[in-house]
Write an enzyme that holds these catalytic residues in place. Structure first.
Site, PDB file in Angstrom:
ATOM      1  N   HIS A  58     -34.633   1.111 -11.652  1.00  0.00           N
ATOM      2  CA  HIS A  58     -34.869   1.478 -13.167  1.00  0.00           C
ATOM      3  C   HIS A  58     -34.002   2.691 -13.453  1.00  0.00           C
ATOM      4  CE1 HIS A  58     -37.094   5.252 -13.779  1.00  0.00           C
ATOM      5  NE2 HIS A  58     -37.695   4.941 -12.636  1.00  0.00           N
ATOM      6  N   CYS A  59     -33.636   2.714 -14.703  1.00  0.00           N
ATOM      7  CA  CYS A  59     -32.949   3.936 -15.193  1.00  0.00           C
ATOM      8  C   CYS A  59     -33.774   4.173 -16.616  1.00  0.00           C
ATOM      9  CB  CYS A  59     -31.393   3.638 -15.307  1.00  0.00           C
ATOM     10  SG  CYS A  59     -31.189   2.023 -16.561  1.00  0.00           S
ATOM     11  N   LYS A  60     -32.701   4.632 -17.679  1.00  0.00           N
ATOM     12  CA  LYS A  60     -33.436   4.839 -18.944  1.00  0.00           C
ATOM     13  C   LYS A  60     -33.641   3.645 -19.624  1.00  0.00           C
ATOM     14  CE  LYS A  60     -32.867   7.481 -23.089  1.00  0.00           C
ATOM     15  NZ  LYS A  60     -31.869   8.555 -23.781  1.00  0.00           N
ATOM     16  N   PHE A  81     -36.907   3.184 -18.230  1.00  0.00           N
ATOM     17  CA  PHE A  81     -38.353   4.105 -18.031  1.00  0.00           C
ATOM     18  C   PHE A  81     -38.597   4.024 -19.615  1.00  0.00           C
ATOM     19  CE2 PHE A  81     -39.544   8.641 -18.505  1.00  0.00           C
ATOM     20  CZ  PHE A  81     -40.763   8.527 -17.616  1.00  0.00           C
ATOM     21  N   GLY A 132     -32.181   0.231 -18.557  1.00  0.00           N
ATOM     22  CA  GLY A 132     -31.872  -1.148 -18.018  1.00  0.00           C
ATOM     23  C   GLY A 132     -30.372  -1.289 -17.538  1.00  0.00           C
TER      24      GLY A 132
END
Length: 99
Positions: A64-66, A93, A68
């Site tokens: 995951h990141c902020k 996130f 996608g």
């Protein structure tokens, strides 16, 4: 592997599961908030760290990141390296926090 929704991940965590979660955001982003149990490996350092993940090649990994985008890149990279069960957290996130 299909991507995973924040609701599905939260449901699994509530049931006591502890999936391998890799946060590919930058360290400062991780310090602002994180998913419990995740490990922070920024996308730019992932090629240098892939050998450390070798034992996980056949196991489910959730990236995951902020939002996608970076985690989608990480998913593609890990797939190219032979990781067979990499799932991207849909919405990243931000979506996880809101769900």
């Amino acid at each position: 592997m299909p991507d995973i929704t924040p609701a599905e991940l939260k449901q699994r965590q509530a049931a006591g599961e502890k999936p391998t979660i890799i946060d590919v955001r930058e360290p400062w982003e991780n310090e602002e908030g994180r998913i419990e149990g995740s490990q922070n490996i920024p996308l730019g350092t992932l090629p240098d760290k892939v050998a450390d993940l070798e034992d996980l090649k056949e196991q489910e990994i959730i990236v995951h990141c902020k939002g996608g985008g970076r985690s989608s890149t990480a998913q593609a990279f890990l797939n190219q390296q032979g990781f067979t069960r990499v799932r991207n957290l849909l919405g990243g996130f931000q979506a996880y926090q809101k769900s």
